[in-house]
Design a protein around this motif. Structure first.
Motif, short mmCIF file in Angstrom:
data_model
loop_
_atom_site.label_atom_id
_atom_site.label_comp_id
_atom_site.label_asym_id
_atom_site.label_seq_id
_atom_site.Cartn_x
_atom_site.Cartn_y
_atom_site.Cartn_z
N VAL A 71 6.73 12.25 14.94
CA VAL A 71 6.02 11.08 14.41
C VAL A 71 4.98 11.52 13.37
CG1 VAL A 71 4.42 9.21 15.00
CG2 VAL A 71 6.39 9.69 16.48
N LEU A 72 4.95 10.77 12.29
CA LEU A 72 4.02 11.05 11.19
C LEU A 72 3.20 9.79 10.90
CD1 LEU A 72 3.02 12.66 8.62
CD2 LEU A 72 4.96 11.60 7.44
N HIS A 73 1.90 9.92 10.95
CA HIS A 73 1.01 8.85 10.51
C HIS A 73 0.58 9.19 9.09
CE1 HIS A 73 0.67 6.92 14.47
NE2 HIS A 73 0.75 8.16 14.94
N LEU A 74 1.04 8.39 8.16
CA LEU A 74 0.78 8.67 6.75
C LEU A 74 -0.15 7.60 6.21
CD1 LEU A 74 1.41 10.23 4.15
CD2 LEU A 74 3.44 8.78 3.89
N MET A 75 -1.23 8.03 5.63
CA MET A 75 -2.24 7.05 5.19
C MET A 75 -2.91 7.52 3.90
SD MET A 75 -4.71 8.16 8.28
CE MET A 75 -3.33 8.89 9.13
N GLY A 76 -3.55 6.59 3.26
CA GLY A 76 -4.26 6.93 2.03
C GLY A 76 -4.75 5.68 1.36
N ARG A 77 -5.10 5.82 0.09
CA ARG A 77 -5.64 4.69 -0.66
C ARG A 77 -4.97 4.62 -2.02
NH1 ARG A 77 -11.83 5.27 -1.09
NH2 ARG A 77 -11.95 3.00 -1.03
N VAL A 78 -4.89 3.41 -2.53
CA VAL A 78 -4.42 3.18 -3.90
C VAL A 78 -5.66 2.93 -4.75
CG1 VAL A 78 -3.00 1.76 -5.41
CG2 VAL A 78 -2.23 2.26 -3.09
N LEU A 79 -5.79 3.71 -5.83
CA LEU A 79 -7.01 3.71 -6.64
C LEU A 79 -6.68 3.46 -8.11
CD1 LEU A 79 -8.41 6.99 -5.07
CD2 LEU A 79 -9.11 4.66 -4.47
N ASP A 80 -7.69 2.98 -8.85
CA ASP A 80 -7.53 2.90 -10.29
C ASP A 80 -8.09 4.17 -10.94
OD1 ASP A 80 -10.29 2.67 -10.51
OD2 ASP A 80 -10.26 0.52 -10.95
N SER A 81 -8.09 4.21 -12.26
CA SER A 81 -8.48 5.44 -12.95
C SER A 81 -9.95 5.79 -12.76
CB SER A 81 -8.17 5.31 -14.45
OG SER A 81 -8.93 4.25 -15.00
N GLN A 82 -10.74 4.82 -12.30
CA GLN A 82 -12.15 5.08 -12.04
C GLN A 82 -12.39 5.44 -10.57
OE1 GLN A 82 -14.21 4.92 -14.80
NE2 GLN A 82 -12.24 4.54 -15.80
N GLY A 83 -11.31 5.53 -9.81
CA GLY A 83 -11.44 5.83 -8.40
C GLY A 83 -11.79 4.62 -7.56
N ARG A 84 -11.66 3.42 -8.15
CA ARG A 84 -11.96 2.20 -7.39
C ARG A 84 -10.72 1.75 -6.63
NH1 ARG A 84 -14.45 -0.37 -12.76
NH2 ARG A 84 -12.27 -0.04 -13.26
N PRO A 85 -10.92 1.23 -5.42
CA PRO A 85 -9.76 0.82 -4.62
C PRO A 85 -9.02 -0.36 -5.24
CG PRO A 85 -11.81 0.14 -3.55
CD PRO A 85 -12.21 1.00 -4.71
N ILE A 86 -7.71 -0.37 -5.09
CA ILE A 86 -6.88 -1.49 -5.54
C ILE A 86 -6.38 -2.20 -4.29
CG2 ILE A 86 -4.81 -2.19 -6.77
CD1 ILE A 86 -5.15 0.25 -8.56
N SER A 87 -6.96 -3.36 -4.04
CA SER A 87 -6.52 -4.15 -2.88
C SER A 87 -5.28 -4.95 -3.26
CB SER A 87 -7.64 -5.08 -2.42
OG SER A 87 -7.96 -5.98 -3.47
N GLU A 128 -10.06 -2.25 0.86
CA GLU A 128 -10.52 -0.93 0.41
C GLU A 128 -9.38 -0.08 -0.16
OE1 GLU A 128 -13.24 1.05 3.12
OE2 GLU A 128 -13.59 -0.86 4.10
N GLY A 129 -8.28 -0.75 -0.45
CA GLY A 129 -7.15 -0.05 -1.06
C GLY A 129 -6.36 0.81 -0.10
N ARG A 130 -6.59 0.63 1.18
CA ARG A 130 -5.97 1.54 2.16
C ARG A 130 -4.57 1.08 2.57
NH1 ARG A 130 -10.99 1.57 6.27
NH2 ARG A 130 -10.44 -0.63 6.10
N TYR A 131 -3.74 2.05 2.87
CA TYR A 131 -2.43 1.78 3.46
C TYR A 131 -2.23 2.75 4.62
CZ TYR A 131 -0.50 6.10 1.52
OH TYR A 131 -0.26 7.41 1.24
N ARG A 132 -1.25 2.41 5.45
CA ARG A 132 -0.95 3.32 6.57
C ARG A 132 0.46 3.02 7.08
NH1 ARG A 132 -4.86 4.71 11.66
NH2 ARG A 132 -3.31 5.73 12.97
N PHE A 133 1.26 4.06 7.21
CA PHE A 133 2.60 3.92 7.78
C PHE A 133 2.72 4.82 9.00
CE2 PHE A 133 3.40 2.82 3.31
CZ PHE A 133 4.16 1.67 3.46
N LYS A 134 3.50 4.35 9.96
CA LYS A 134 3.93 5.21 11.06
C LYS A 134 5.41 5.48 10.85
CE LYS A 134 4.24 5.48 16.11
NZ LYS A 134 4.08 4.74 17.39
N THR A 135 5.75 6.74 10.71
CA THR A 135 7.13 7.07 10.40
C THR A 135 7.50 8.39 11.08
OG1 THR A 135 8.72 7.31 8.60
CG2 THR A 135 6.50 8.13 8.17
N ILE A 136 8.57 8.99 10.60
CA ILE A 136 9.04 10.29 11.09
C ILE A 136 8.99 11.25 9.92
CG2 ILE A 136 11.09 11.53 11.91
CD1 ILE A 136 9.91 9.75 14.06
#
Ligand SMILES: [Fe+2]
Length: 218
Positions: A71-87, A128-136
């Motif tokens: 099992v892999l919990h994969l997470m992170g954020r999507v950001l613009d060029s200024q480092g601001r979150p993209i919701s 806050e631009g965050r995502y998270r998947f539970k995968t393999i």
């Protein structure tokens, strides 16, 4: 008192120019944003998407089984060029199972299919631009005779103003150093997820990895 404090200011200035004149004269360049590079889509985008399109690829709605593999919990954020979150960014992922096999009619590898592995997931980033998947964690798979693709996950990310279609890799994979697609990327490090210790609510033997995505602006 330091020696520098004993020197006349003019002497200091002359020395500085002599030692670093070029550096002083060169324009100061701001660090360029590290946009996530595109990669080829590949031939295994799902022909039929699962009915339960969600962020958990380890189980299929209506089935009691669990996907094989780690099992892999994969997470992170999507950001613009200024480092601001993209919701509100839409993220699609698709990947091989633990045996390196896609649930796709064009995949001719003979490793097993996993009837409990979803292979495709969708998520919308939060405020806050965050995502998270539970995968393999996907397995490696051969492409022709002399090429084995390292474990990777395909991503299609669409934000308000930009999109990236790419592939994410894992750190510390020896196959990364031989992969023609990863080596062709202009910024390879931007495509590599970093592991972190699993947190308390995760399965003790699971993996956790973080990968941030910087979208271009068009
Ligand atoms: Fe692939």
């Amino acid at each position: 008192m330091r020696n520098r404090d004993l020197l006349p200011r003019r002497t200091i200035l002359r020395s500085a120019i002599a030692m670093g004149g070029l550096a002083v004269a060169a324009p100061v360049r701001a660090a360029l944003p590290q946009f996530t590079p595109n990669q080829v889509m590949g031939p295994f985008y799902p022909v039929e998407k699962p009915l339960d399109q969600d962020a958990d690829l380890t189980a299929i709605s209506g089935k009691s089984g669990q996907a094989e593999g780690q099992v892999l919990h994969l997470m992170g954020r999507v950001l613009d060029s200024q480092g601001r979150p993209i919701s509100g960014a839409r993220i699609e992922i698709w990947q091989a199972n633990t045996h390196g096999r896609y649930t796709h009619p064009a995949d001719t590898n003979t490793t097993p299919l996993d009837p409990n592995f979803e292979g495709f997931g969708v998520q919308i980033t939060d405020d806050e631009g965050r995502y998270r998947f539970k995968t393999i964690k996907p397995g490696a798979y051969p492409v022709g005779e002399n090429w084995i693709r390292p474990p990777h996950i395909h991503f299609d990310v669409s934000g308000r103003t930009g999109r990236v279609l790419t592939q994410m890799y894992f750190e510390n994979e020896p196959l990364n150093d031989l992969d023609r697609l990863l080596l062709s990327a202009r910024n390879q490090q931007a495509l590599i997820a970093k592991y972190q210790p699993p947190t308390g609510e995760m399965e003790p033997v699971s993996l956790a990895a973080v990968w941030n995505i910087m979208l271009p602006e068009v």
